[in-house]
Structure formats: C-alpha cells, structure tokens
Design a protein around this motif. Structure first.
Motif, PDB file in Angstrom:
ATOM      1  N   LEU A  47      51.039  28.759  -0.273  1.00  0.00           N
ATOM      2  CA  LEU A  47      52.052  27.779  -0.661  1.00  0.00           C
ATOM      3  C   LEU A  47      52.850  27.307   0.560  1.00  0.00           C
ATOM      4  O   LEU A  47      53.066  26.110   0.742  1.00  0.00           O
ATOM      5  N   LEU A  48      53.250  28.238   1.404  1.00  0.00           N
ATOM      6  CA  LEU A  48      53.948  27.886   2.641  1.00  0.00           C
ATOM      7  C   LEU A  48      53.035  27.069   3.554  1.00  0.00           C
ATOM      8  O   LEU A  48      53.456  26.055   4.125  1.00  0.00           O
ATOM      9  N   ALA A  49      51.773  27.502   3.673  1.00  0.00           N
ATOM     10  CA  ALA A  49      50.818  26.762   4.503  1.00  0.00           C
ATOM     11  C   ALA A  49      50.625  25.347   3.973  1.00  0.00           C
ATOM     12  O   ALA A  49      50.525  24.389   4.748  1.00  0.00           O
ATOM     13  N   SER A  50      50.607  25.196   2.656  1.00  0.00           N
ATOM     14  CA  SER A  50      50.432  23.870   2.050  1.00  0.00           C
ATOM     15  C   SER A  50      51.633  22.971   2.327  1.00  0.00           C
ATOM     16  O   SER A  50      51.468  21.803   2.698  1.00  0.00           O
ATOM     17  N   ALA A  51      52.822  23.497   2.146  1.00  0.00           N
ATOM     18  CA  ALA A  51      54.032  22.700   2.370  1.00  0.00           C
ATOM     19  C   ALA A  51      54.151  22.289   3.835  1.00  0.00           C
ATOM     20  O   ALA A  51      54.387  21.111   4.143  1.00  0.00           O
ATOM     21  N   LEU A  52      53.988  23.247   4.735  1.00  0.00           N
ATOM     22  CA  LEU A  52      54.065  22.931   6.164  1.00  0.00           C
ATOM     23  C   LEU A  52      52.941  21.989   6.579  1.00  0.00           C
ATOM     24  O   LEU A  52      53.163  21.025   7.320  1.00  0.00           O
ATOM     25  N   PHE A  54      51.261  19.782   4.763  1.00  0.00           N
ATOM     26  CA  PHE A  54      51.450  18.431   4.263  1.00  0.00           C
ATOM     27  C   PHE A  54      52.511  17.691   5.073  1.00  0.00           C
ATOM     28  O   PHE A  54      52.344  16.520   5.410  1.00  0.00           O
ATOM     29  N   ALA A  55      53.598  18.376   5.423  1.00  0.00           N
ATOM     30  CA  ALA A  55      54.655  17.753   6.229  1.00  0.00           C
ATOM     31  C   ALA A  55      54.126  17.370   7.616  1.00  0.00           C
ATOM     32  O   ALA A  55      54.362  16.257   8.100  1.00  0.00           O
ATOM     33  N   VAL A  56      53.405  18.276   8.238  1.00  0.00           N
ATOM     34  CA  VAL A  56      52.839  18.003   9.561  1.00  0.00           C
ATOM     35  C   VAL A  56      51.796  16.882   9.469  1.00  0.00           C
ATOM     36  O   VAL A  56      51.786  15.969  10.295  1.00  0.00           O
ATOM     37  N   LEU A  57      50.959  16.944   8.454  1.00  0.00           N
ATOM     38  CA  LEU A  57      49.910  15.940   8.285  1.00  0.00           C
ATOM     39  C   LEU A  57      50.484  14.542   8.128  1.00  0.00           C
ATOM     40  O   LEU A  57      50.069  13.618   8.825  1.00  0.00           O
ATOM     41  N   THR A  58      51.442  14.372   7.237  1.00  0.00           N
ATOM     42  CA  THR A  58      51.997  13.031   7.027  1.00  0.00           C
ATOM     43  C   THR A  58      52.687  12.522   8.291  1.00  0.00           C
ATOM     44  O   THR A  58      52.571  11.344   8.622  1.00  0.00           O
ATOM     45  N   VAL A 156      44.487  19.441  10.799  1.00  0.00           N
ATOM     46  CA  VAL A 156      45.577  20.055  10.022  1.00  0.00           C
ATOM     47  C   VAL A 156      45.010  20.900   8.894  1.00  0.00           C
ATOM     48  O   VAL A 156      45.453  22.037   8.668  1.00  0.00           O
ATOM     49  N   LEU A 157      44.018  20.374   8.180  1.00  0.00           N
ATOM     50  CA  LEU A 157      43.422  21.131   7.073  1.00  0.00           C
ATOM     51  C   LEU A 157      42.744  22.404   7.582  1.00  0.00           C
ATOM     52  O   LEU A 157      42.877  23.475   6.984  1.00  0.00           O
ATOM     53  N   GLY A 158      42.022  22.294   8.694  1.00  0.00           N
ATOM     54  CA  GLY A 158      41.364  23.463   9.275  1.00  0.00           C
ATOM     55  C   GLY A 158      42.355  24.494   9.777  1.00  0.00           C
ATOM     56  O   GLY A 158      42.178  25.698   9.572  1.00  0.00           O
ATOM     57  N   SER A 159      43.420  24.042  10.414  1.00  0.00           N
ATOM     58  CA  SER A 159      44.446  24.961  10.900  1.00  0.00           C
ATOM     59  C   SER A 159      45.145  25.664   9.745  1.00  0.00           C
ATOM     60  O   SER A 159      45.440  26.867   9.813  1.00  0.00           O
ATOM     61  N   SER A 160      45.404  24.923   8.686  1.00  0.00           N
ATOM     62  CA  SER A 160      46.028  25.512   7.503  1.00  0.00           C
ATOM     63  C   SER A 160      45.136  26.596   6.902  1.00  0.00           C
ATOM     64  O   SER A 160      45.603  27.677   6.544  1.00  0.00           O
ATOM     65  N   ILE A 171      43.002  22.689   0.234  1.00  0.00           N
ATOM     66  CA  ILE A 171      42.729  21.865  -0.951  1.00  0.00           C
ATOM     67  C   ILE A 171      44.025  21.214  -1.437  1.00  0.00           C
ATOM     68  O   ILE A 171      44.049  20.025  -1.767  1.00  0.00           O
ATOM     69  N   ALA A 172      45.100  21.978  -1.470  1.00  0.00           N
ATOM     70  CA  ALA A 172      46.389  21.441  -1.923  1.00  0.00           C
ATOM     71  C   ALA A 172      46.882  20.323  -1.002  1.00  0.00           C
ATOM     72  O   ALA A 172      47.326  19.268  -1.480  1.00  0.00           O
ATOM     73  N   ILE A 173      46.792  20.544   0.303  1.00  0.00           N
ATOM     74  CA  ILE A 173      47.221  19.515   1.263  1.00  0.00           C
ATOM     75  C   ILE A 173      46.365  18.263   1.100  1.00  0.00           C
ATOM     76  O   ILE A 173      46.889  17.142   1.046  1.00  0.00           O
ATOM     77  N   HIS A 174      45.071  18.447   1.015  1.00  0.00           N
ATOM     78  CA  HIS A 174      44.139  17.328   0.870  1.00  0.00           C
ATOM     79  C   HIS A 174      44.442  16.543  -0.409  1.00  0.00           C
ATOM     80  O   HIS A 174      44.497  15.312  -0.397  1.00  0.00           O
ATOM     81  N   SER A 175      44.676  17.252  -1.490  1.00  0.00           N
ATOM     82  CA  SER A 175      44.990  16.602  -2.774  1.00  0.00           C
ATOM     83  C   SER A 175      46.298  15.827  -2.704  1.00  0.00           C
ATOM     84  O   SER A 175      46.381  14.686  -3.170  1.00  0.00           O
ATOM     85  N   LEU A 176      47.318  16.445  -2.136  1.00  0.00           N
ATOM     86  CA  LEU A 176      48.611  15.774  -2.011  1.00  0.00           C
ATOM     87  C   LEU A 176      48.515  14.543  -1.116  1.00  0.00           C
ATOM     88  O   LEU A 176      49.105  13.502  -1.412  1.00  0.00           O
ATOM     89  N   TYR A 177      47.783  14.661  -0.035  1.00  0.00           N
ATOM     90  CA  TYR A 177      47.630  13.526   0.872  1.00  0.00           C
ATOM     91  C   TYR A 177      46.908  12.370   0.172  1.00  0.00           C
ATOM     92  O   TYR A 177      47.352  11.221   0.240  1.00  0.00           O
TER      93      TYR A 177
END
Length: 188
Positions: A47-52, A54-58, A156-160, A171-177
């Motif tokens: 969850l922390l990895a997803s939030a961070l 997504f913020a870094v990715l955007t 970003v996805l690979g680092s996460s 998956i969560a970051i990718h979906s949100l993006y």
C-alpha cells in the motif's frame, strides 16, 4: 461493439499469458508467488509502495511531458477514439474501463514485472533488470511518441515491485495511472 470485442480479446490474452506463464515458469518462481510479499521489512508494504509509486509516477510523467512539449512541440493528450468509446454507451465505457484499469494492468504486470523483471533480476542487479524490462515494456507498446513516458512508467512500476516484493503494488499503480488517463480523456 468495438469495446466489447476489445474486452473479450484482452480477457483471452490475459488468460493465455497466465496459462503459458504457469506452465513454463520455474517452480521457485511460482506464478501465485508474484502476488505474495517477498520476505522484507514490515515498512515495505504494498500500500505504501503504491501510494509513493503513483505520486512519483504522475510527477515524473508530467515533467517528461513538459520537456517533450518544449523539445518537440505540444501534441494533443486526448485520444479521440477512446473518448468516443467512453461516451458512446454505458456498456462501452464499462468495457474500456475494465480493459484499461483491470485487465491490462494484470496482464502487463504479470508479464513485464512478474516474469521478465524477476527473470532478469536473477542474472543481474535489480536496477539493470528494471531498466531493461522498462525498455522492453516501452517498445512493446509500439508508440514512438510515448516511448519516454512509457519507459518512466516501466521504471517506476519495476522499482515499486522490487521495493515492495509484491506485484500488487505495481498493479495498483498501473491501474490508478490508467484510470487517471481515462478520466483526463473523458473530461477533455
């Protein structure tokens, strides 16, 4: 009809990819283990990895877009075909959201992070594996205009995934993006 055909094709592609991966993957890299947290400190939760992530990715994609606009001129961020499908009917909109926000992230993360990145990281440093898998992810989208943004997304996805040890974070970051891109297209 286009949206439903796309949905059906993507479901079949996901099913085939997961079937092939489950049949060809080494036993120590069981497909189900992609979704389990690798032994790591408790603070490395998905969850922390997803939030961070997504913020870094955007932020990074926004900055890369600004740089690309300055160097190559501004281009439309709106995909008229996707917008047309989103607006055509509730069924089409639902199908395009399912494809972009659930099926594509599951498929791409299982293949590019779960399988490819894990395989590469078994023979080289995780950083090099992230860069190579991100380049392949970007090239596989067949979009010269978006190569840099797709490469950044892959990194970003690979680092996460490497940081959390859990494919659910990427998956969560990718979906949100993808959901945010669809929202931008819909509102534009």
């Amino acid at each position: 009809m286009q949206a439903l055909s796309l949905l059906l094709f993507q479901v079949l592609e996901l099913s085939a990819a997961l079937f092939l991966l489950s049949r060809t993957i080494k036993p120590e890299y069981d497909l189900v283990n992609f979704f389990k947290t690798i032994k790591s400190p408790a603070e490395r939760n998905w969850l922390l990895a997803s939030a961070l992530g997504f913020a870094v990715l955007t932020s990074l994609v926004f900055l890369a877009s600004l740089v690309a606009d300055r160097l190559f001129g501004a281009k439309a961020a709106n995909n008229p075909l996707v917008r047309e499908i989103l607006l055509s009917s509730d069924i089409s909109a639902t199908a395009i959201v399912l494809v972009n926000c659930i099926i594509a992230p599951l498929l791409e993360e299982a293949v590019y992070r779960g399988f490819l990145l894990t395989s590469l990281a078994s023979t080289m440093s995780w950083r090099n594996a992230v860069v190579i898998s991100s380049a392949i992810f970007s090239v596989a989208h067949f979009s010269i205009d978006n190569f840099l943004q797709l490469f950044i997304i892959g990194c970003v996805l690979g680092s996460s995934y490497c940081w959390s040890g859990n494919l659910i974070s990427s998956i969560a970051i990718h979906s949100l993006y993808n959901a945010s891109i669809l929202m931008i297209i819909f509102l534009s």
